[in-house]
Design a protein around this motif. Structure first.
Motif, short mmCIF file in Angstrom:
data_model
loop_
_atom_site.label_atom_id
_atom_site.label_comp_id
_atom_site.label_asym_id
_atom_site.label_seq_id
_atom_site.Cartn_x
_atom_site.Cartn_y
_atom_site.Cartn_z
N ARG A 193 -28.82 18.26 15.21
CA ARG A 193 -28.09 19.25 14.41
C ARG A 193 -28.65 19.33 13.00
NH1 ARG A 193 -23.63 16.92 17.11
NH2 ARG A 193 -23.16 15.65 15.27
N ASP A 194 -28.92 18.17 12.39
CA ASP A 194 -29.47 18.16 11.03
C ASP A 194 -30.81 18.87 10.95
OD1 ASP A 194 -27.28 16.78 10.13
OD2 ASP A 194 -28.27 14.84 9.98
N LEU A 195 -31.63 18.66 11.97
CA LEU A 195 -32.98 19.22 11.97
C LEU A 195 -33.03 20.65 12.50
CD1 LEU A 195 -34.87 16.06 13.29
CD2 LEU A 195 -35.06 17.03 10.99
N GLY A 196 -31.92 21.11 13.07
CA GLY A 196 -31.91 22.45 13.65
C GLY A 196 -32.74 22.54 14.92
N LEU A 197 -32.80 21.44 15.68
CA LEU A 197 -33.59 21.39 16.91
C LEU A 197 -32.69 21.07 18.09
CD1 LEU A 197 -36.57 19.24 15.55
CD2 LEU A 197 -36.56 21.71 15.89
N SER A 198 -33.23 21.22 19.29
CA SER A 198 -32.47 20.85 20.48
C SER A 198 -32.52 19.34 20.66
CB SER A 198 -33.04 21.54 21.72
OG SER A 198 -34.32 21.00 22.03
N LEU A 199 -31.54 18.81 21.39
CA LEU A 199 -31.51 17.37 21.68
C LEU A 199 -32.75 16.96 22.45
CD1 LEU A 199 -30.04 14.66 21.71
CD2 LEU A 199 -28.78 15.44 23.73
N ALA A 200 -33.21 17.82 23.35
CA ALA A 200 -34.39 17.50 24.16
C ALA A 200 -35.63 17.32 23.29
CB ALA A 200 -34.62 18.58 25.20
N VAL A 201 -35.79 18.19 22.30
CA VAL A 201 -36.97 18.11 21.42
C VAL A 201 -36.93 16.82 20.60
CG1 VAL A 201 -38.08 19.14 19.41
CG2 VAL A 201 -37.34 20.59 21.31
N VAL A 202 -35.77 16.49 20.05
CA VAL A 202 -35.65 15.26 19.25
C VAL A 202 -35.90 14.03 20.12
CG1 VAL A 202 -34.05 13.84 17.91
CG2 VAL A 202 -34.12 16.31 17.55
N SER A 203 -35.37 14.01 21.33
CA SER A 203 -35.60 12.89 22.25
C SER A 203 -37.08 12.74 22.57
CB SER A 203 -34.80 13.10 23.53
OG SER A 203 -33.42 13.14 23.28
N LYS A 204 -37.76 13.89 22.76
CA LYS A 204 -39.18 13.85 23.08
C LYS A 204 -39.99 13.29 21.91
CE LYS A 204 -43.04 16.85 24.45
NZ LYS A 204 -43.45 18.25 24.79
N ARG A 205 -39.61 13.68 20.70
CA ARG A 205 -40.34 13.18 19.53
C ARG A 205 -40.16 11.68 19.36
NH1 ARG A 205 -39.53 18.01 14.95
NH2 ARG A 205 -40.67 19.60 16.15
N LEU A 206 -38.94 11.19 19.57
CA LEU A 206 -38.70 9.75 19.48
C LEU A 206 -39.49 9.01 20.55
CD1 LEU A 206 -37.25 7.26 18.40
CD2 LEU A 206 -35.35 7.79 19.96
N ALA A 207 -39.47 9.51 21.77
CA ALA A 207 -40.21 8.86 22.86
C ALA A 207 -41.71 8.84 22.57
CB ALA A 207 -39.92 9.59 24.18
N ARG A 208 -42.23 9.93 22.02
CA ARG A 208 -43.66 10.01 21.71
C ARG A 208 -44.03 9.01 20.63
NH1 ARG A 208 -45.29 15.97 20.73
NH2 ARG A 208 -44.12 15.66 18.80
N LEU A 209 -43.14 8.84 19.61
CA LEU A 209 -43.41 7.88 18.55
C LEU A 209 -43.36 6.46 19.08
CD1 LEU A 209 -43.91 7.38 15.52
CD2 LEU A 209 -41.41 7.37 15.21
N GLU A 210 -42.37 6.16 19.91
CA GLU A 210 -42.28 4.82 20.48
C GLU A 210 -43.49 4.52 21.36
OE1 GLU A 210 -37.52 3.85 20.75
OE2 GLU A 210 -38.41 5.05 22.36
N ALA A 211 -43.96 5.52 22.09
CA ALA A 211 -45.13 5.32 22.95
C ALA A 211 -46.38 5.05 22.11
CB ALA A 211 -45.34 6.55 23.83
N ALA A 212 -46.51 5.78 20.99
CA ALA A 212 -47.68 5.58 20.13
C ALA A 212 -47.67 4.19 19.50
CB ALA A 212 -47.70 6.65 19.04
#
Length: 304
Positions: free
Chosen positions: A27-46
């Protein structure tokens, strides 16, 4: 460990840590939950580590997450400062996160946000109303408004005004119990105390004289100042409250000031922020604006 290729992944992680959940960060970023989850997963994977621990009620940082979060905040702060330095026009812009108590947020911050937005349309303000003292760096807060002296700290502070406390009660209470004439008379009145623990020694002084402590007591106590405020409005007793919190009630006649010839020592009303080294234009704009607003309000209240 792979290179982090997308700065938005770091930004998303910092917002998740501050908001306490993926949905709130979305909500803060104005994005969907799916997009935020994907970004977190991508960062953790990196990074090759788990950064957050999910529970049914709240999200918390792992030990690796806390260590990375501290450095991520510095990275984003330095990047923002670099952008401001070479941005050309230097206009105040971006998301400004401000924290203060719930009462102060409702009574003083919220009423002036519309005027602030009109003057600075490119600044978005997120007000975090919480009575607990938060860690500005850890939680990504730009400014905290605090109603007490700043202890020894690496934080910077700017005094916005003085926090005067006044003694007051409802007209109904005064009609039933009378009006105390001196601090000593408070021994015959039920005093509503609050704090953690509730403050039972109230300081008073005539103008120009040293303050003297007066021990008060009553049947109503609370850890929350808003409860004490509401009890006073209902005629339950006498309360000592910040002028900023009771000004509207005094003006409307819902509360009446008592012992006007006496003062209670004031504490500084301060804006606290992590560093003045790279004070972002958005932060400086809000500090200047709020300081001016409070000076006008203080003049209207007739504070000393």
């Amino acid at each position: 460990m792979r290179p982090i290729e997308n700065l938005t992944d770091i930004t998303a992680f910092v917002r998740i840590a501050a908001a306490g959940s993926l949905s709130a960060a979305a909500r803060d970023l104005g994005l969907s939950l799916a997009v935020v989850s994907k970004r977190l997963a991508r960062l953790e994977a990196a990074l090759g580590v788990r950064l957050v621990q999910r529970t049914t009620r709240r999200l918390s940082l792992t030990e690796d997450g806390a260590a990375f979060h501290e450095r991520a905040l510095r990275i984003l702060a330095e990047l923002e400062a670099a952008q401001d330095a070479i941005g050309g026009d230097g206009r105040p812009r971006g998301l400004l996160r401000v924290t203060t108590t719930a009462a102060f947020a409702r009574r003083l911050i919220a009423p002036c946000l519309g005027r602030f937005h009109e003057r600075y349309p490119e600044i978005r303000v997120h007000v975090i109303a919480i009575d607990a003292v938060v860690d500005l760096v850890r939680d990504g807060i730009d400014i905290a408004i605090r109603q007490a002296a700043l202890p020894d700290s690496t934080l910077m502070a700017r005094e916005l005004g003085r926090n005067w406390r006044v003694l007051c009660a409802s007209p109904d209470y005064i009609a039933r119990r009378g009006r105390p004439a001196t601090p000593q008379d408070l021994a015959d009145h039920p005093c509503i105390t609050y704090g953690d623990p509730p403050m039972t020694v109230w300081q008073f002084a005539r103008r120009g004289e040293a303050a003297v402590g007066t021990i008060v007591s009553g049947a109503i106590m609370s850890n929350d100042g808003e409860v004490a405020h509401a009890a006073a409005l209902a005629g339950a007793g006498v309360v000592l409250k910040s002028i900023w919190h009771v000004a509207e009630d005094l003006a409307a006649g819902r509360l009446v000031r008592i012992l006007e010839d006496y003062e209670s020592p004031a504490s500084p009303l301060q804006a606290v922020f992590p560093s003045a080294r790279h004070l972002a234009p958005k932060t400086r704009a809000f500090l200047d604006f709020l300081g001016a607003e409070l000076r006008v309000a203080a003049a209207g209240l007739g504070t000393p």
